[in-house]
Scaffold this motif. Sequence first.
Motif, mmCIF file in Angstrom:
data_model
loop_
_atom_site.group_PDB
_atom_site.id
_atom_site.type_symbol
_atom_site.label_atom_id
_atom_site.label_comp_id
_atom_site.label_asym_id
_atom_site.label_seq_id
_atom_site.Cartn_x
_atom_site.Cartn_y
_atom_site.Cartn_z
ATOM 1 N N GLN A 1 -71.030 -26.789 56.195
ATOM 2 C CA GLN A 1 -71.337 -27.617 55.019
ATOM 3 C C GLN A 1 -70.511 -27.164 53.816
ATOM 4 O OE1 GLN A 1 -75.414 -27.338 53.524
ATOM 5 N NE2 GLN A 1 -75.394 -29.542 53.143
ATOM 6 N N GLY A 2 -70.007 -28.108 53.046
ATOM 7 C CA GLY A 2 -69.175 -27.797 51.887
ATOM 8 C C GLY A 2 -69.898 -26.868 50.925
ATOM 9 N N SER A 3 -69.137 -25.943 50.292
ATOM 10 C CA SER A 3 -69.772 -24.989 49.396
ATOM 11 C C SER A 3 -69.027 -24.888 48.072
ATOM 12 C CB SER A 3 -69.832 -23.612 50.063
ATOM 13 O OG SER A 3 -68.526 -23.178 50.399
ATOM 14 N N ARG A 4 -67.911 -25.623 47.928
ATOM 15 C CA ARG A 4 -67.104 -25.499 46.702
ATOM 16 C C ARG A 4 -66.363 -26.814 46.491
ATOM 17 N NH1 ARG A 4 -64.170 -21.308 50.594
ATOM 18 N NH2 ARG A 4 -63.596 -22.874 52.083
ATOM 19 N N ILE A 5 -65.670 -26.911 45.391
ATOM 20 C CA ILE A 5 -64.885 -28.116 45.141
ATOM 21 C C ILE A 5 -63.437 -27.843 45.521
ATOM 22 C CG2 ILE A 5 -63.992 -29.627 43.332
ATOM 23 C CD1 ILE A 5 -66.730 -29.487 42.035
ATOM 24 N N ASP A 6 -62.921 -28.646 46.425
ATOM 25 C CA ASP A 6 -61.554 -28.484 46.910
ATOM 26 C C ASP A 6 -60.967 -29.886 47.029
ATOM 27 O OD1 ASP A 6 -59.266 -28.272 48.493
ATOM 28 O OD2 ASP A 6 -60.069 -26.646 49.727
ATOM 29 N N ASP B 1 -66.972 -31.009 48.535
ATOM 30 C CA ASP B 1 -67.928 -30.763 47.452
ATOM 31 C C ASP B 1 -69.055 -29.902 48.006
ATOM 32 O OD1 ASP B 1 -66.751 -32.910 45.828
ATOM 33 O OD2 ASP B 1 -67.862 -34.291 47.128
#
Lengths: 695, 121
Positions: free
Chosen positions: A306-311, A317
């Motif tokens: 699962q996404g953990s940061r903004i890239d 997200d």
Amino acid sequence: MSDSLIKILDGNTFVVSDDRGDIEASLTDPTGLFSFDTRFLSKWVLSVNGSRLNPLSVDDLQYFETRFFLVPGTGTVYVDSKLSVIRQRAVGNGFHEELTILNHDDKPVDLTVRIDAGCDFADLFEVKDALSKKGKYVNRVEKGRLQLIYERDKYVRSTVISASAPARVDKGGLTFKLRIEPHGRWATDLDVVTAMLGYGERHQLPKFAQGRGRQNMERNLERWLEDAPRIECDWDPLKATYRRSLVDLAALRFTPPVAGRRSLPAAGLPWFMTMFGRDSILTSLQALPFTPDLAATTLLALGAWQGSRIDDFRDEDPGRILHEMRYGELTAFEERPHSPYYGCADATPLYVILLDEYERWTGDRKLVRSLELEARAALNWIDEYADLQGDGYIWYQRRNEETGLENQCWKDSWDSISYRDGRLPGFPRATCELQGYAYDAKMRGARLAREVWKDPAFADQLEKQAAELKRRFNRDFWVEDDEYFALALDTEGKQVDALTSNNGHLLWSGIVDKSKAKAVVRHLMGPRLFCGWGVRTLAEGEARFNPIGYHVGTVWPFDNSFIAWGLRRYGFKEEAARIAAGILDAAEFFDGRLPEAFGGYERTLTRFPVQYPTACSPQAWSTGAPLLLLRTMLGLEPIGDHLVVDPALPAGIGHLELLDVPGRWHRVDAFGRGRVDVNGKRASLRPQLGVGGNA
Amino acid sequence: MSGILLEELGRRGHEPLLEKVSGTIRFEIVDGKKTERRVVSIDKGDVSVSRKNVRADCTLRADKAVFDRVASGEMNAMAATLRGDLVIEGESELLVAFQRLLPGPPRRRRRRRATTAGRRA
């Protein structure tokens, strides 16, 4: 892919060859040995005394194993051959091939047997898009083995080829000089081993190298089939389709690096043999009443990623569920964003939906408790990151403008989202089914919050949001003059007004006002959308309609299975049975293996379903479609600790039993009898379905 | 990611994102001729860092420059692994878990909202 190609697969490793077992791939065709999105063998050609062989027959032994019977000579007239050549090949961490030659003559024979081997180490994306390579090739002969190597900086991929019989090995292949006595035989084992150096220094033997692997795999398949419910039915093709679905689902299972030894479904052969958020979730939903373990693995694996940061490059997200994971060279060098790529707007709400549906079937609260954080992050993503316009809807617009996906819904081709007149809206876009999924995710999240996470305040909040979303949606997306839901909203809040199959997904989600359901069903089953086999992706009469357009007129079996589920949800049992009848009847034309999509021609026009030219097959969610249709026909629904059965079957199916359905009730049987006349006024089904009509 | 950066990570203590994870990751940070070692232990979300030379469930080996860029979010650990810049042995799921603690890449531009339309509800 041409149908004469022979495919064997095991998870994300597969071999595609011609009917002689030979591989001669050009850069752009998907033949060869592939593993982890990379081609590890593009040339594998057998000759005897300088001549290629002729195929006599091909036996598909298992999804992972094939046997080719060959004879020498390539002339058009068959002359009784004094030699037989048998190649038996099994895939698994590369492949293992047993090559046997039989001499039927009463004289000895001297032979030169040659295998030409080579590899371009193409990334599957390069095959798909015809791109050229940037690294260098090194072929080596070492300790009697041929090593094919590709290097680009520290990126190294290699294939090692070895034989059990004495061979002269050169940089282009292996040569065997041999003599076979009268009525004698000669045999060798050939092992082709793939390696991703640096990545866990993978250099494994093929699963079958010692023979025991094959037995394990056969036992594993037997167990898989035994664990699934048994079917008894008057209509034989349905039994065959059911078995085909279970076997294909077994074949598509693969173990991504985060799942321990557990497996989840890869999306489809040949382009999508990897983990996809949307495909894995929808397939797991379809298969829940049959193989609930797939859902558990999908939830765990997608949760771990699962996404953990903004890239921006990966459109990641916090809280977002991934779209697609790839392991090839273009991903490694960040020429593609798939490490993993997150540009998909539906997988995140669908994740919460699967979690709830999984608990309702299995009662596995432990897993649901352990994924509370992930589910909350997914629900938070809907409000915090997906609402690009600040109006309470899910919108999508890629931030990676070079290699990201434009359309982040399941209809992801460039022309799939259009107005009636064919214009394409700008970005961001809010397609209707995303709002349905968001609604359902909030309602189901509320149930989990109340019953499992013991957070009634959060449950109240989610239900309030869901009710508000439903109210607005039924106002903003409803096309007043024609009484259906628009495909999307554009940035000005105007309706993207094409009539599409997405209306069926809205029924499935429950976001449709009861008062509007009848009109929606009239469209779904009307002549513009329903073609006799199923519901078209886009209605006939819309400017972009094309019966063989990927998302603009074809019929998708998976789409139809969810539409049938939606029809049941709103009480339209007979309509759901008609869709089931059409799709399952089509399955028989494809030997029980439904392709990704087929042509949306009027059934009475073509009489048989026309396969979409580049459709993937087997494709996980098409494989899952007959399973979900069995569920909708029998009306299986977990209520509390019980399984409710409320059948509505097409008359031609006759008697149907599904025995040992697993769930929180342990195992129960479900029975039904076909009583629904699915022909109605538009008689078109074949007599095989037992409903005669005038077809 | 120099040893100091890793030790800072250890001071964060409990990480809710890693509550389902237990295992040890050994970092081998190659700096010219010398190799610095750190072992990160995760016990149901409790993260600690040591220099002990113990067997690990997963070993990551790369140049210091690579680790530094991974730690700052400039380099994606998964792509680096596929590329061979970061060599992984053992359970790769521990790397998947660990990278959730790392920051995202520096933003090139601000996240864009297409319009500034207010909430209609």
